[in-house]
Design a protein around this motif. Structure first.
Motif, mmCIF file in Angstrom:
data_model
loop_
_atom_site.group_PDB
_atom_site.id
_atom_site.type_symbol
_atom_site.label_atom_id
_atom_site.label_comp_id
_atom_site.label_asym_id
_atom_site.label_seq_id
_atom_site.Cartn_x
_atom_site.Cartn_y
_atom_site.Cartn_z
ATOM 1 N N ILE A 189 10.611 -3.634 -5.919
ATOM 2 C CA ILE A 189 9.343 -3.237 -6.535
ATOM 3 C C ILE A 189 9.049 -1.763 -6.286
ATOM 4 N N VAL A 190 9.266 -1.297 -5.064
ATOM 5 C CA VAL A 190 8.923 0.090 -4.721
ATOM 6 C C VAL A 190 10.116 1.032 -4.822
ATOM 7 N N ASN A 191 11.278 0.481 -5.213
ATOM 8 C CA ASN A 191 12.492 1.287 -5.316
ATOM 9 C C ASN A 191 12.765 2.027 -4.010
ATOM 10 N N GLY A 192 12.807 1.270 -2.909
ATOM 11 C CA GLY A 192 13.025 1.865 -1.594
ATOM 12 C C GLY A 192 13.788 0.935 -0.681
ATOM 13 N N LYS A 193 13.996 1.377 0.541
ATOM 14 C CA LYS A 193 14.686 0.599 1.558
ATOM 15 C C LYS A 193 13.800 0.505 2.802
ATOM 16 N N ALA A 194 13.841 -0.639 3.469
ATOM 17 C CA ALA A 194 13.058 -0.857 4.678
ATOM 18 C C ALA A 194 13.534 0.089 5.776
ATOM 19 N N THR A 195 12.580 0.683 6.487
ATOM 20 C CA THR A 195 12.905 1.592 7.587
ATOM 21 C C THR A 195 12.319 1.120 8.907
ATOM 22 N N ASP A 196 11.332 0.251 8.849
ATOM 23 C CA ASP A 196 10.650 -0.195 10.060
ATOM 24 C C ASP A 196 10.059 -1.570 9.788
ATOM 25 N N ALA A 230 0.856 -1.189 0.000
ATOM 26 C CA ALA A 230 0.000 0.000 0.000
ATOM 27 C C ALA A 230 0.890 1.237 0.000
ATOM 28 N N ILE A 231 0.572 2.204 -0.858
ATOM 29 C CA ILE A 231 1.324 3.453 -0.950
ATOM 30 C C ILE A 231 0.348 4.590 -0.705
ATOM 31 N N ASP A 232 0.629 5.411 0.326
ATOM 32 C CA ASP A 232 -0.282 6.519 0.615
ATOM 33 C C ASP A 232 0.047 7.728 -0.250
ATOM 34 N N LYS A 233 -0.734 8.785 -0.124
ATOM 35 C CA LYS A 233 -0.593 9.962 -0.981
ATOM 36 C C LYS A 233 0.743 10.670 -0.808
ATOM 37 N N ASP A 234 1.420 10.446 0.343
ATOM 38 C CA ASP A 234 2.719 11.053 0.590
ATOM 39 C C ASP A 234 3.876 10.164 0.130
ATOM 40 N N GLY A 235 3.558 9.008 -0.451
ATOM 41 C CA GLY A 235 4.579 8.097 -0.933
ATOM 42 C C GLY A 235 5.074 7.114 0.119
ATOM 43 N N TYR A 236 4.452 7.103 1.290
ATOM 44 C CA TYR A 236 4.811 6.158 2.340
ATOM 45 C C TYR A 236 4.312 4.777 1.954
ATOM 46 N N VAL A 237 5.191 3.791 2.000
ATOM 47 C CA VAL A 237 4.873 2.440 1.552
ATOM 48 C C VAL A 237 4.769 1.516 2.755
ATOM 49 N N LYS A 238 3.737 0.673 2.755
ATOM 50 C CA LYS A 238 3.594 -0.360 3.774
ATOM 51 C C LYS A 238 3.374 -1.676 3.048
ATOM 52 N N ALA A 239 4.162 -2.673 3.406
ATOM 53 C CA ALA A 239 4.059 -3.977 2.762
ATOM 54 C C ALA A 239 3.784 -5.036 3.814
ATOM 55 N N LYS A 243 11.139 -12.909 5.520
ATOM 56 C CA LYS A 243 12.172 -11.895 5.328
ATOM 57 C C LYS A 243 12.876 -12.045 3.982
ATOM 58 N N LYS A 244 12.777 -13.215 3.377
ATOM 59 C CA LYS A 244 13.375 -13.420 2.061
ATOM 60 C C LYS A 244 12.687 -12.562 1.000
ATOM 61 N N TYR A 245 11.468 -12.138 1.275
ATOM 62 C CA TYR A 245 10.711 -11.332 0.324
ATOM 63 C C TYR A 245 11.037 -9.845 0.425
ATOM 64 N N LEU A 246 11.776 -9.448 1.460
ATOM 65 C CA LEU A 246 12.058 -8.030 1.674
ATOM 66 C C LEU A 246 12.799 -7.409 0.497
ATOM 67 N N ASN A 289 2.558 -13.137 9.340
ATOM 68 C CA ASN A 289 2.568 -11.859 8.654
ATOM 69 C C ASN A 289 3.803 -11.082 9.056
ATOM 70 N N ASP A 290 4.356 -10.353 8.142
ATOM 71 C CA ASP A 290 5.480 -9.474 8.399
ATOM 72 C C ASP A 290 5.143 -8.160 7.715
ATOM 73 N N GLN A 291 4.971 -7.118 8.500
ATOM 74 C CA GLN A 291 4.659 -5.826 7.924
ATOM 75 C C GLN A 291 5.928 -4.991 7.912
ATOM 76 N N THR A 292 6.243 -4.414 6.779
ATOM 77 C CA THR A 292 7.466 -3.649 6.609
ATOM 78 C C THR A 292 7.127 -2.300 6.003
ATOM 79 N N SER A 293 7.719 -1.249 6.552
ATOM 80 C CA SER A 293 7.562 0.079 5.997
ATOM 81 C C SER A 293 8.818 0.415 5.218
ATOM 82 N N LEU A 294 8.644 1.078 4.071
ATOM 83 C CA LEU A 294 9.772 1.400 3.232
ATOM 84 C C LEU A 294 9.733 2.871 2.829
#
Length: 72
Positions: free
Chosen positions: A39-46, A10-19, A30-33, A62-67
């Motif tokens: 895919i989102v051209n980003g790096k995990a932050t949380d 999910a990508i919000d209007k500010d470009g914040y990504v949650k997977a 974690k192999k999917y990170l 479930n593993d939720q990752t913010s990028l």
């Protein structure tokens, strides 16, 4: 259904990504990170591991990752 692997991005209007990765037992999610980061051209932050992560490998987890997306 057991055995179904799913990645929700999910990508919000500010470009914040949650997977969220589900249907992958234990720490294998974690192999999917790196795939998600590509895919989102980003790096995990949380990262948030749900209770399902710690259950036996025969159950879903479930593993939720913010990028942060990298623009440019």
């Amino acid at each position: 259904m057991a055995g179904n692997k799913q990645i929700i991005i999910a990508i919000d209007k500010d470009g914040y990504v949650k997977a969220e990765v589900s249907g992958v037992p234990g720490p294998d999610c974690k192999k999917y990170l790196s795939l998600i980061e590509e895919i989102v051209n980003g790096k995990a932050t949380d990262e948030t591991l749900t209770a399902e992560y710690y259950q036996q490998s025969t159950s879903s987890q479930n593993d939720q990752t913010s990028l942060n997306q990298q623009n440019g």
